[in-house]
Design an enzyme around this catalytic site. Sequence first.
Site, PDB file in Angstrom:
ATOM      1  N   LYS A 169       0.803  -1.229   0.000  1.00 50.00           N
ATOM      2  CA  LYS A 169       0.000   0.000   0.000  1.00 50.00           C
ATOM      3  C   LYS A 169       0.833   1.275   0.000  1.00 50.00           C
ATOM      4  O   LYS A 169       0.362   2.318  -0.454  1.00 50.00           O
ATOM      5  CB  LYS A 169      -0.847   0.059   1.279  1.00 50.00           C
ATOM      6  CG  LYS A 169      -2.012  -0.863   1.353  1.00 50.00           C
ATOM      7  CD  LYS A 169      -2.659  -0.834   2.725  1.00 50.00           C
ATOM      8  CE  LYS A 169      -1.874  -1.592   3.770  1.00 50.00           C
ATOM      9  NZ  LYS A 169      -1.830  -3.037   3.559  1.00 50.00           N
ATOM     10  N   LYS A 197      -5.059   3.076   3.711  1.00 52.07           N
ATOM     11  CA  LYS A 197      -6.209   2.567   2.964  1.00 52.07           C
ATOM     12  C   LYS A 197      -7.215   3.669   2.665  1.00 52.07           C
ATOM     13  O   LYS A 197      -7.772   3.725   1.563  1.00 52.07           O
ATOM     14  CB  LYS A 197      -6.861   1.418   3.740  1.00 52.07           C
ATOM     15  CG  LYS A 197      -6.008   0.145   3.690  1.00 52.07           C
ATOM     16  CD  LYS A 197      -6.466  -0.889   4.707  1.00 52.07           C
ATOM     17  CE  LYS A 197      -5.693  -2.186   4.534  1.00 52.07           C
ATOM     18  NZ  LYS A 197      -5.931  -3.122   5.654  1.00 52.07           N
TER      19      LYS A 197
END
Lengths: 333, 333
Positions: free
Chosen positions: B126, B225
Amino acid sequence: MLNERKIAVIGFGSIGRTFVRLLTAKSHYIKKLAELRVVAVADSKGMVLKPSGFSDYELIKLCELPLSGLRSLPESLDLDIDLLYSEVQPDIHVELTPANYETGEPGLSNIVNAINNHAHVVTANKAPLALRFSELMDLARKNEVKIGFRSTVMGGTPLIDMLLSIRSYSVESIHGILNATTNFMLTEMHEKLIPMEEALRRAQAIGIAETDPRLDLDGWDSAAKIVILSNVVRREIKLQNVIREPLKVELSDIAECLRNNNVIKYVAALEPDGKAYVKPMKLSRRDPLAGVDGTLNAVRIGTTIGEITLVGKGGGRIETAHNVLDDVIGVML
Amino acid sequence: MLNERKIAVIGFGSIGRTFVRLLTAKSHYIKKLAELRVVAVADSKGMVLKPSGFSDYELIKLCELPLSGLRSLPESLDLDIDLLYSEVQPDIHVELTPANYETGEPGLSNIVNAINNHAHVVTANKAPLALRFSELMDLARKNEVKIGFRSTVMGGTPLIDMLLSIRSYSVESIHGILNATTNFMLTEMHEKLIPMEEALRRAQAIGIAETDPRLDLDGWDSAAKIVILSNVVRREIKLQNVIREPLKVELSDIAECLRNNNVIKYVAALEPDGKAYVKPMKLSRRDPLAGVDGTLNAVRIGTTIGEITLVGKGGGRIETAHNVLDDVIGVML
């Protein structure tokens, strides 16, 4: 900047008009993607064509006609899809005619015609896909065109695109509340303890149930949706094989459920063994579908790597129109 | 039948190995789509290259090495991504290195390198996207390659693809439970009234928390996220602007919540005004996120045409590996 795309809007009832109005409202945004021109608008009685494309003003004027009123215009022609294609050659065919689950018509012939004329198809009419899913997909592949149909199931929620993106694992089961009208009625019955007839009248009063609500209450709408979802995840089932139990719930059933902390929902399902059905079911309050109330829809998808639950709007004109537009953009890209 | 595609797997820890094993297990299915050949496997200490592609047997043997063990092989080379690209020219770069939210490295440089070498990128790391989302997307567009990143958020649920398919309307807010470790811990605390330290030990015991759990407990994972999701829906926010409140919950807080029929959840959010945060929040039991327990993740998306709630698996090795594979298939198609 992409090229000019010519679009035909077939079906000009409430969804068709909401879609056309949305097109004009979003024309500034759409211009960034393509020069989109509406070259044909057709309802059940007539059609108007304009090879150079209708202006936003002309489109809005069309939306102000009474329903089935296109033929009242001097320039209107008798509805003739072959003529339409030969005159204006649309690149994108938007099929917004009503669903007929016996024959699929007129949507089925219209879509086949569009694909054979190498037009991409966007449809909010479920019946052709529910009756001929794989044939239509094969025909589209052969003609190298796309079919966008995200507004056919959970019209306000992009469920179909999510399912299409699942490739390396399998969907084993689907359980859904897929019809907004019946879910609204059941919610009213549970919350206000009114009989089903009264709940139906309320649904009609707020405009979510049709005057003839049989497609909803007999389970055809939910059955068509479970067939489409199943085919999307490569579980081919046929509409005639979906066991449909019409919604018929007495107030005494509701009262008994409330006593036992259960809820009655009208569930459409594909089971792991391939059995598909639509029926009223008693759900425990702990079931993720039990709390999905009013015009919300929901679907619980069992996959080989776990369960996914999606809750969102079932339909509505503006929501469906947005999903039709997103499909139009999708087939262009 | 598509052409041969060469794939490089960069990062060979638990996710990397699960992905490579899945590739071998699914090789029959994948062959229908393309001739996929793993030509490079790299961990933090070394790399092995095979221009003709490793056999399934060779791949499985690689998976049996101890962690960071590639360099123990006689044919292993020092890790050198430039050399890797000049020797085997992969078409698809699969980045499975660990996240570093300060520098983004080594993932960031690896991904930039891959794109500049015209390879499609699939990443489960990520950090590079959380730190440089729009730069990486722009670079990919310029080089005409795709970036697949569906496994970065709700690794077991194809959320990203759903969001990418929303085009004609806007996402106004996002509220999610996006970290499986902390949600598992909070669920244990509510259900068993154990202190946070004990809940962490249980999470570590069942293998869902890292030995160093700070990325989860300090909110970095959730913050990354929410940054990725926000950017996907064209709401550009920066990781350093996400307000992070570490998870620190006392048993007395839990007890008070239980008395008032509330639940404490570790929520990541983007608000309509653009503010983004990660913090423990008291939710009413009626909130759709309140019932999302254990290692489940959920996200509630507020759009201009209504709300969508998606509940599904947060991650897990096999789930993430499947989503990486679905991305690999996606960039090939």
